[in-house]
Design a protein around this motif. Structure first.
Motif, short mmCIF file in Angstrom:
data_model
loop_
_atom_site.label_atom_id
_atom_site.label_comp_id
_atom_site.label_asym_id
_atom_site.label_seq_id
_atom_site.Cartn_x
_atom_site.Cartn_y
_atom_site.Cartn_z
N SER A 1 0.79 -1.09 -0.02
CA SER A 1 0.05 0.01 -0.13
C SER A 1 0.84 1.36 -0.25
CB SER A 1 -1.01 -0.11 1.40
OG SER A 1 -0.22 0.11 2.33
N GLN B 1 2.05 1.64 -3.59
CA GLN B 1 1.05 2.24 -4.41
C GLN B 1 0.93 3.65 -4.30
OE1 GLN B 1 -2.64 0.54 -3.45
NE2 GLN B 1 -3.67 1.08 -5.47
N GLU B 2 1.00 4.19 -3.22
CA GLU B 2 0.63 5.52 -2.71
C GLU B 2 1.95 6.37 -3.44
OE1 GLU B 2 -1.56 7.36 -1.53
OE2 GLU B 2 -2.91 5.79 -0.78
N SER C 1 0.16 8.79 -6.19
CA SER C 1 -0.08 10.16 -5.58
C SER C 1 1.04 11.08 -5.61
CB SER C 1 -0.64 9.94 -4.18
OG SER C 1 -0.85 11.17 -3.50
N TYR D 1 1.43 12.84 -2.07
CA TYR D 1 2.03 11.82 -1.10
C TYR D 1 3.53 11.46 -1.37
CZ TYR D 1 2.71 7.70 1.74
OH TYR D 1 3.30 6.64 2.75
N TYR E 1 -0.38 4.50 8.99
CA TYR E 1 -1.30 5.74 8.45
C TYR E 1 -1.52 5.59 7.02
CZ TYR E 1 0.15 7.19 13.29
OH TYR E 1 0.21 7.49 14.45
N THR E 2 -0.38 5.26 6.43
CA THR E 2 -0.69 5.09 4.80
C THR E 2 -1.63 4.01 4.56
OG1 THR E 2 1.65 5.89 4.38
CG2 THR E 2 0.42 4.55 2.92
N PHE E 3 -1.34 2.76 5.26
CA PHE E 3 -2.25 1.56 5.03
C PHE E 3 -3.52 1.89 5.56
CE2 PHE E 3 -3.96 -2.40 6.62
CZ PHE E 3 -4.23 -2.98 5.58
N LYS E 4 -3.81 2.54 6.36
CA LYS E 4 -5.43 2.90 6.92
C LYS E 4 -5.85 4.21 6.30
CE LYS E 4 -5.44 0.06 10.22
NZ LYS E 4 -6.73 -0.95 10.41
N LYS E 5 -5.06 4.71 5.16
CA LYS E 5 -5.43 5.86 4.60
C LYS E 5 -5.69 7.13 5.42
CE LYS E 5 -6.59 3.32 0.40
NZ LYS E 5 -5.68 3.39 -0.20
N ASN E 6 -4.92 7.09 6.48
CA ASN E 6 -5.19 8.55 7.20
C ASN E 6 -4.19 9.12 7.01
OD1 ASN E 6 -5.66 9.98 9.41
ND2 ASN E 6 -5.71 8.37 11.04
N TYR E 7 -4.47 10.05 5.86
CA TYR E 7 -3.54 11.07 5.39
C TYR E 7 -3.00 12.18 6.24
CZ TYR E 7 -4.46 8.17 1.30
OH TYR E 7 -4.56 7.15 0.46
#
Length: 279
Positions: free
Chosen positions: A36, A39-40, A44, A47, A124-130
């Motif tokens: 993940s 991928q970011e 992105s 990111y 935080y990246t995996f949980k998409k807690n940007y």
């Protein structure tokens, strides 16, 4: 045999610890979490720019040491700090001295400290807690931007190198610490303590997380790392106090900026004209 034979050993321990933290926090395959992150980075631009800035700021300590060797500013405030604090660090070290505690403290100082940062970014990246990921980026930037001028113009030597009754205990378990770890941080880069400030920033940000394990573990590890800087004979009390203030301020600024950027991004998205395939 000493647990740490070199920085290679330390790096292996850091990787293993990060994997353990990720499994404990998510109950997921660490390779899925790593995927993940990759991928970011590749999908992105925002990111990627933040991550690149984060990596860049971590090299500022090396830049500071390079500049320090080339300027003629030779002040030393260690004697003044000692005059104020006296034997505080020496008392802590002698009161708690124990071989097992030395090994645990060294592990937290060398391994847990970077592992918490790496795990926080991955989690935080995996949980998409940007919001929390961006907050870490900004907080680390503030920590280094504020600390480095002090390292250049308010040099304070580590306690063990000045105080006759304080020993660098980490050498008991990491004999090559001075040769392997010292290039990452100068002997007089004491005030404020970045181990303290960054640990505190990670804790303040982690409390905002929805992950129960992480929001409890990180503040506890932060508190213990603060203890290790005294016990191992590295930092003065004033270094810690300044580090706590810096860590809290940097984290709060990081959170505020990240929240503002996300709000602006959402507003821009709402104002964006819809394409035909979105109607």
């Amino acid at each position: 045999m000493s647990p740490f034979q070199s920085m290679t050993h330390a790096t292996v321990y850091i990787v293993i610890t990060v994997i353990v933290f990720l499994i404990a926090a998510t109950r997921k395959n660490p390779f899925v979490i790593a995927g993940s992150f990759v991928q970011e980075v590749f999908t992105s631009r925002k990111y990627l720019l933040h991550f690149a800035a984060l990596i860049t700021i971590l090299f500022f300590n090396k830049l500071e040491m390079w500049i320090e060797k080339r300027i003629h500013y030779k002040a030393d405030f260690t004697q003044s700090i000692y005059g104020i604090e006296g034997n505080f660090v020496s008392s802590i070290q002698h009161l708690f001295h124990n071989d097992i505690l030395t090994a645990i403290s060294s592990y937290f100082y060398v391994v847990i400290f970077p592992a918490v940062m790496i795990t926080s970014i991955a989690l935080y990246t995996f949980k998409k807690n940007y919001k929390l990921f961006y907050a870490i980026c900004y907080a680390l930037m503030f920590n280094y931007m504020i600390a480095i001028p002090f390292y250049l113009f308010f040099p304070v030597n580590e306690v063990w190198s000045f105080h006759p009754n304080v020993k660098l205990l980490i050498l008991d378990v990491f004999p090559t610490f001075e040769q392997d770890y010292r290039p990452l941080s100068g002997l007089d880069n004491c005030f404020p303590s970045l181990h303290t400030s960054i640990s505190v920033s990670m804790a303040v940000i982690a409390v905002k997380s929805r992950n129960t394990f992480w929001k409890i573990f990180v503040p506890i590890s932060s508190a213990f790392i603060v203890f290790t800087i005294f016990y191992l004979g590295i930092h003065w009390l004033s270094d810690m106090c300044a580090g706590v203030v810096l860590g809290v301020v940097a984290a709060r600024l990081g959170l505020r900026i990240s929240e503002g950027r996300l709000i602006l991004g959402e507003q821009a998205l709402l104002k964006r004209p819809l394409k035909n395939n979105e109607l």
